[in-house]
Structure formats: structure tokens, C-alpha cells
Design a protein around this motif. Structure first.
Motif, PDB file in Angstrom:
ATOM      1  N   ILE A 132      36.805  53.846  52.864  1.00 51.45           N
ATOM      2  CA  ILE A 132      37.328  55.142  52.423  1.00 51.45           C
ATOM      3  C   ILE A 132      38.809  55.047  52.062  1.00 51.45           C
ATOM      4  N   ASN A 133      39.582  54.390  52.928  1.00 55.18           N
ATOM      5  CA  ASN A 133      41.030  54.302  52.697  1.00 55.18           C
ATOM      6  C   ASN A 133      41.383  53.450  51.483  1.00 55.18           C
ATOM      7  N   ASP A 134      40.544  52.470  51.169  1.00 56.46           N
ATOM      8  CA  ASP A 134      40.844  51.558  50.065  1.00 56.46           C
ATOM      9  C   ASP A 134      40.899  52.258  48.712  1.00 56.46           C
ATOM     10  N   PHE A 135      40.289  53.434  48.605  1.00 53.87           N
ATOM     11  CA  PHE A 135      40.289  54.137  47.322  1.00 53.87           C
ATOM     12  C   PHE A 135      41.684  54.610  46.924  1.00 53.87           C
ATOM     13  N   ASP A 136      42.613  54.635  47.867  1.00 49.83           N
ATOM     14  CA  ASP A 136      43.990  55.002  47.535  1.00 49.83           C
ATOM     15  C   ASP A 136      44.760  53.848  46.904  1.00 49.83           C
ATOM     16  N   ASP A 137      44.209  52.651  46.958  1.00 53.65           N
ATOM     17  CA  ASP A 137      44.856  51.461  46.407  1.00 53.65           C
ATOM     18  C   ASP A 137      44.187  51.112  45.081  1.00 53.65           C
ATOM     19  N   ILE A 138      44.823  51.485  43.968  1.00 56.77           N
ATOM     20  CA  ILE A 138      44.165  51.328  42.667  1.00 56.77           C
ATOM     21  C   ILE A 138      44.018  49.863  42.268  1.00 56.77           C
ATOM     22  N   GLU A 139      44.921  49.002  42.714  1.00 53.37           N
ATOM     23  CA  GLU A 139      44.783  47.575  42.398  1.00 53.37           C
ATOM     24  C   GLU A 139      43.616  46.967  43.173  1.00 53.37           C
ATOM     25  N   TYR A 140      43.522  47.313  44.454  1.00 48.28           N
ATOM     26  CA  TYR A 140      42.419  46.779  45.257  1.00 48.28           C
ATOM     27  C   TYR A 140      41.076  47.239  44.703  1.00 48.28           C
ATOM     28  N   MET A 141      40.961  48.522  44.364  1.00 50.98           N
ATOM     29  CA  MET A 141      39.682  49.043  43.886  1.00 50.98           C
ATOM     30  C   MET A 141      39.290  48.422  42.551  1.00 50.98           C
ATOM     31  N   ASN A 142      40.269  48.191  41.694  1.00 50.25           N
ATOM     32  CA  ASN A 142      39.991  47.513  40.426  1.00 50.25           C
ATOM     33  C   ASN A 142      39.441  46.117  40.697  1.00 50.25           C
ATOM     34  N   THR A 143      40.110  45.408  41.599  1.00 49.07           N
ATOM     35  CA  THR A 143      39.673  44.056  41.966  1.00 49.07           C
ATOM     36  C   THR A 143      38.276  44.069  42.557  1.00 49.07           C
ATOM     37  N   GLU A 144      37.988  45.051  43.408  1.00 53.49           N
ATOM     38  CA  GLU A 144      36.683  45.142  44.058  1.00 53.49           C
ATOM     39  C   GLU A 144      35.578  45.410  43.041  1.00 53.49           C
ATOM     40  N   ILE A 145      35.833  46.305  42.094  1.00 54.08           N
ATOM     41  CA  ILE A 145      34.833  46.607  41.065  1.00 54.08           C
ATOM     42  C   ILE A 145      34.541  45.367  40.227  1.00 54.08           C
ATOM     43  N   VAL A 146      35.603  44.699  39.779  1.00 51.12           N
ATOM     44  CA  VAL A 146      35.428  43.501  38.949  1.00 51.12           C
ATOM     45  C   VAL A 146      34.710  42.406  39.730  1.00 51.12           C
ATOM     46  N   ASP A 147      35.107  42.215  40.983  1.00 48.43           N
ATOM     47  CA  ASP A 147      34.483  41.174  41.803  1.00 48.43           C
ATOM     48  C   ASP A 147      32.990  41.432  41.983  1.00 48.43           C
ATOM     49  N   GLN A 148      32.623  42.682  42.225  1.00 44.39           N
ATOM     50  CA  GLN A 148      31.201  43.007  42.381  1.00 44.39           C
ATOM     51  C   GLN A 148      30.441  42.743  41.085  1.00 44.39           C
ATOM     52  N   LEU A 149      31.037  43.093  39.957  1.00 41.21           N
ATOM     53  CA  LEU A 149      30.367  42.888  38.670  1.00 41.21           C
ATOM     54  C   LEU A 149      30.209  41.404  38.350  1.00 41.21           C
ATOM     55  N   ILE A 150      31.256  40.620  38.607  1.00 48.88           N
ATOM     56  CA  ILE A 150      31.198  39.185  38.318  1.00 48.88           C
ATOM     57  C   ILE A 150      30.232  38.484  39.267  1.00 48.88           C
ATOM     58  N   THR A 151      30.313  38.824  40.553  1.00 50.59           N
ATOM     59  CA  THR A 151      29.549  38.105  41.573  1.00 50.59           C
ATOM     60  C   THR A 151      28.101  38.575  41.666  1.00 50.59           C
ATOM     61  N   TYR A 152      27.900  39.898  41.601  1.00 51.20           N
ATOM     62  CA  TYR A 152      26.569  40.446  41.852  1.00 51.20           C
ATOM     63  C   TYR A 152      25.947  41.130  40.631  1.00 51.20           C
ATOM     64  N   GLY A 153      26.730  41.306  39.570  1.00 47.73           N
ATOM     65  CA  GLY A 153      26.194  41.905  38.356  1.00 47.73           C
ATOM     66  C   GLY A 153      26.038  43.408  38.399  1.00 47.73           C
ATOM     67  N   LYS A 154      26.647  44.063  39.394  1.00 48.09           N
ATOM     68  CA  LYS A 154      26.534  45.517  39.496  1.00 48.09           C
ATOM     69  C   LYS A 154      27.634  46.055  40.398  1.00 48.09           C
ATOM     70  N   VAL A 155      27.851  47.373  40.314  1.00 43.77           N
ATOM     71  CA  VAL A 155      28.723  48.064  41.250  1.00 43.77           C
ATOM     72  C   VAL A 155      27.834  48.673  42.331  1.00 43.77           C
ATOM     73  N   TYR A 156      28.096  48.320  43.572  1.00 41.44           N
ATOM     74  CA  TYR A 156      27.299  48.867  44.669  1.00 41.44           C
ATOM     75  C   TYR A 156      27.675  50.334  44.893  1.00 41.44           C
ATOM     76  N   ASP A 157      26.681  51.223  44.784  1.00 43.64           N
ATOM     77  CA  ASP A 157      26.940  52.647  45.003  1.00 43.64           C
ATOM     78  C   ASP A 157      26.601  53.077  46.425  1.00 43.64           C
ATOM     79  N   ASP A 158      26.157  52.123  47.251  1.00 45.81           N
ATOM     80  CA  ASP A 158      25.673  52.465  48.591  1.00 45.81           C
ATOM     81  C   ASP A 158      26.367  51.663  49.690  1.00 45.81           C
ATOM     82  N   MET A 159      27.644  51.341  49.493  1.00 47.50           N
ATOM     83  CA  MET A 159      28.346  50.544  50.494  1.00 47.50           C
ATOM     84  C   MET A 159      28.395  51.255  51.848  1.00 47.50           C
ATOM     85  N   TYR A 160      28.541  52.573  51.835  1.00 50.65           N
ATOM     86  CA  TYR A 160      28.556  53.327  53.095  1.00 50.65           C
ATOM     87  C   TYR A 160      27.243  53.112  53.847  1.00 50.65           C
TER      88      TYR A 160
END
Length: 429
Positions: free
Chosen positions: A365-393
């Protein structure tokens, strides 16, 4: 434009794939006053043998070509560089190359449209000349030489060479001195023509902006460009055996206190049918609980003054799992058996798991305030897993002791490497 609703988080990711294949992902944060843009190319340092889907044979390029191309791409002809353009806007830019992808980034607080257009333009408009390549070789060679003298570099690639027989992770991302010296314009052009196509790119924007206006800018920019037919590249599959190359190595470096890496290598399928992302989460929790900042072992070793620091990481790629414990200690011969014993008796209680789950959900939840981290997380998920996980919670909430225990039982300790970074003998550098 579609919206990916992130369950239980009250956030959404806007996404659309353009007609030319460019994938766009955007996450808005109105609480900040800036924005972070990245354009990622799914081409990294390990991709040294490839072919177009209609080609009969593979093309082989030197190690480090992905990194070399990243350097060259900042040049725009007529003596101009992308750095100069963005500096004039007051924006910050950079780029980096990993094993799996190359990323170009812009961080700014104004001139959204100019920043976005020029990020797309300079990456998608190659400029290669013999003189330019010669100039860049000198710059990159200095970077390579500096890296080879860096103790952390020596330890990192020392371990990779002890672990991997065939995988290109045993080579530096930059390539070695000979690789850089022998890189040609034709190699760079071949890689660019094969991989630098919108269909092989991800544009990700996070921060304070209007996603609909952004999409309009992107579509207008791309509509003005013509791209060659996408070659749909095929990377040569390199099989990596489970067995390590070397069980023990010593490396001398300019350090005062020895540093030790203890790494275990195993096949991913030994853990059975489990989502790769979920497996990674379990392994991270297990390692942190036993070797992390708040682990009992770390407290004991620090109290006895046996270590200066200790930590652990895991990695999963191409069907291989590695678990790595990093220690800085004056007493490696005493500490190594303690680490090995802990690995044989990994600990995780029900309360430990509950606490780790709460921490992960809070961070989510707190990570959403960090725009650089969230950008990195989205890209990493797409490169590594081919999708954005919508169910991390939900993924975190559903972690359980039964699966955690099963994973701990499946950890294979029979293939391991120890690499020690020791001070130069007689204090020589």
C-alpha cells in the motif's frame, strides 16, 4: 484504453497496446508534483544469439552489445545529445541495461508533452557512425576497467562464474575489454533492427498527469513514424545444468574485511506446480526470516561480533532458482558453517509468517506513493511474468504455513558454491 483494477488497493493501471505494437502502462498519483517515464526494450545482455522468426540461422554478437547500444542511443546527430535536450527542460534522464532488458528513463516536474515526445523520439531514432562508435568505445572501456577493479564487481561475477556453466549471466553486462573493442557498427545496427521495435517496447508512466491526454500525445507521436516489419526475434535457448561449476573460490581484492557469498542452485520445477511470483515471495520471506535485518541469527552474530553484516537474496530465471547469503566477516571459517547449519534448519513459525504478511501488505500500500518504485515494479512484472498482477493483496493474504513448509522441504542444498573475497596478501593492490 483499458483499466486494470488493483484489488483491495483502490488503485488502477491504465493500459493500451497501439496499432504498431507499443505497450503503454500508466499509473496516476495526484499526491505528487512530478512524473517518471520509462521506455523499456525487451533486450538485455544475455541475448547474444538470436534470429528473426523467418531466419534460418542465428546471429551471434559480442557480450555487452546491449549496454553499448544503450550508450550510443543518447546521440542524436549534428553533435547533439538527448542529455542536452532534457537538461534544457530541467529534466533528469538516465538509462541502464540488465540481463533481460534495457531501460531509458526521464524524471521531471513540467513540460510533460515535450519530455514524452523526446523520450520516444531519441530512443526510436538510431544514429550510428564509425566515428561515434570509436568515441563511445573509449568511454565504455573506462567503465569496464573501473568495474573490474571494484571489489563488489569481482565478488558478484566471481560467484556467477562459480554457479553457471552456460548461462550468459556469468559475463559482465558491459562485456569485457575485448568484447567492447571488437564491437562493430553492423552488430549494433543488427540488434537495433531486430529488437528496437515498438512491438518489443514498454512505455510506462507514473506520477501526476492526465492519462487520456498522455495517450493522445503517444498516439500522435507514433502515427508520424514508420517502422520496419517486426522480426519477432527468437532467442537461442541455452540449457543450464543444475550442478554448479565450482564449489569453492577465493578472490583477492582491495578490501579490509573479507566478504563471503554462499549460494545454492536448484531447478525451479523441484518446487512443483506453483506460480513463479508466489514462489519468489515465499523464498524471500523464508530467507528474510532466517538471515534478514530482524532475524535471530543476525542478532546473535552481531552480538558475538562475528559479522559486520549479513543478508540474503533469491533469484528465479530460465528454470533455475538461486538462494544467496551474503556475509561480511573477519571470521569466515567460523561463520560459514553457521550459515550452512541455518540453511539445513530453516525456521518459520506461524507467527513469523503472519508478521511477514502484514509487513508485505503494508509495503504494498505504501509503495504507491513512490512513483519510481511503482514504475519499476510494473515494468519488472511485465518483463518477468508478462502481466501486471492485479491481485497482489490476495496473493499475500493467501500465503499459508502448509505451502511455506512444503517449499522449505523442497529446497535442495546439494549444489552450492562459496566465494570468498579476501584482502590482498601483503596489502598489495
Amino acid at each position: 484504453m483499458k483499466e486494470i483494477e488493483l484489488k483491495e488497493i483502490d488503485e488502477k493501471v491504465y493500459t493500451e497496446t497501439l496499432d504498431n505494437g507499443l505497450s503503454v502502462y500508466m499509473l496516476v498519483n495526484e499526491k505528487v508534483n512530478n512524473f517518471y517515464m520509462t521506455l523499456s526494450v525487451k533486450y538485455g545482455s544475455v541475448d547474444t544469439e538470436f534470429k528473426g522468426e523467418n531466419d534460418s540461422s542465428y546471429t551471434k554478437v559480442h557480450n555487452g552489445v546491449a549496454h553499448f547500444l544503450e550508450h550510443v542511443n543518447f546521440n542524436e546527430g549534428e553533435g547533439k545529445t538527448a542529455h542536452e535536450f532534457f537538461n534544457n527542460l530541467g529534466s533528469s534522464i538516465n538509462a541502464f541495461t540488465t540481463y533481460d532488458f534495457t531501460l531509458y528513463e526521464v524524471f521531471a516536474s513540467n513540460e510533460f508533452e515535450k519530455n514524452l515526445n523526446h523520450l520516444l523520439d531519441y530512443v526510436q531514432t538510431p544514429y550510428f557512425t564509425e566515428d561515434l562508435i570509436k568515441k563511445e568505445k573509449g568511454i565504455i572501456l573506462e567503465e569496464v576497467k573501473m568495474g573490474k577493479n571494484n571489489p563488489s564487481y569481482k565478488l558478484y561475477y566471481g560467484m556467477n562464474n562459480a554457479l553457471f556453466k552456460n548461462d550468459n549471466r556469468r559475463y559482465p553486462v558491459t562485456g569485457d575489454i575485448q568484447d567492447v573493442s571488437d564491437t562493430t557498427v553492423s552488430e549494433l545496427q543488427s540488434v537495433y533492427d531486430t529488437f528496437y521495435h515498438p512491438q518489443n517496447m514498454i512505455l510506462c508512466i507514473t506520477g501526476n498527469f492526465n492519462p487520456y491526454e498522455a495517450m493522445g500525445i503517444i498516439k500522435e507521436n507514433q502515427s508520424k513514424k514508420k517502422f520496419k516489419k517486426y522480426k519477432n526475434p527468437v532467442r537461442k535457448v541455452i540449457e543450464e545444468p543444475e550442478k554448479v561449476v565450482s564449489e569453492y573460490e577465493e578472490i583477492e581484492a582491495n578490501v579490509e574485511i573479507p566478504k563471503v557469498k554462499i549460494c545454492y542452485k536448484m531447478k525451479q520445477d523441484s518446487f512443483g506446480e506453483i506460480d513463479e511470483k508466489v514462489l519468489g515471495i515465499y523464498l524471500s520471506i523464508i530467507l528474510r526470516n532466517n538471515f534478514g535485518a530482524t532475524s535471530m541469527l543476525k542478532e546473535e552474530l552481531l552480538e558475538k561480533e562475528l559479522v559486520v553484516g549479513i543478508g540474503a537474496t533469491r533469484d528465479i530465471f530460465n528454470g533455475i532458482v538461486t538462494l544467496e547469503i551474503n556475509v561480511e566477516t573477519k571470521y569466515p571459517q567460523e561463520v560459514i558453517p553457521i550459515i550452512q547449519e541455518q540453511m539445513r534448519n530453516l525456521k518459520l513459525t506461524k507467527e513469523d509468517l503472519k508478521r511477514r504478511i502484514r509487513c508485505n501488505i503494508a509495503a504494498l500500500i505504501n509503495d504507491f506513493d513512490d512513483i519510481e518504485y511503482m514504475n519499476t515494479e510494473i515494468v519488472d512484472q511485465l518483463i518477468t511474468y508478462g502481466k501486471v498482477y492485479d491481485d497482489m493483496y490476495d496473493i499475500y493474504s493467501n500465503l499459508n504455513m502448509q505451502d511455506a513448509k512444503r517449499i522449505m522441504r523442497k529446497i535442495n542444498l546439494s549444489n552450492s558454491s562459496i566465494v570468498m573475497l579476501l584482502p590482498f596478501k601483503d596489502n598489495k593492490e
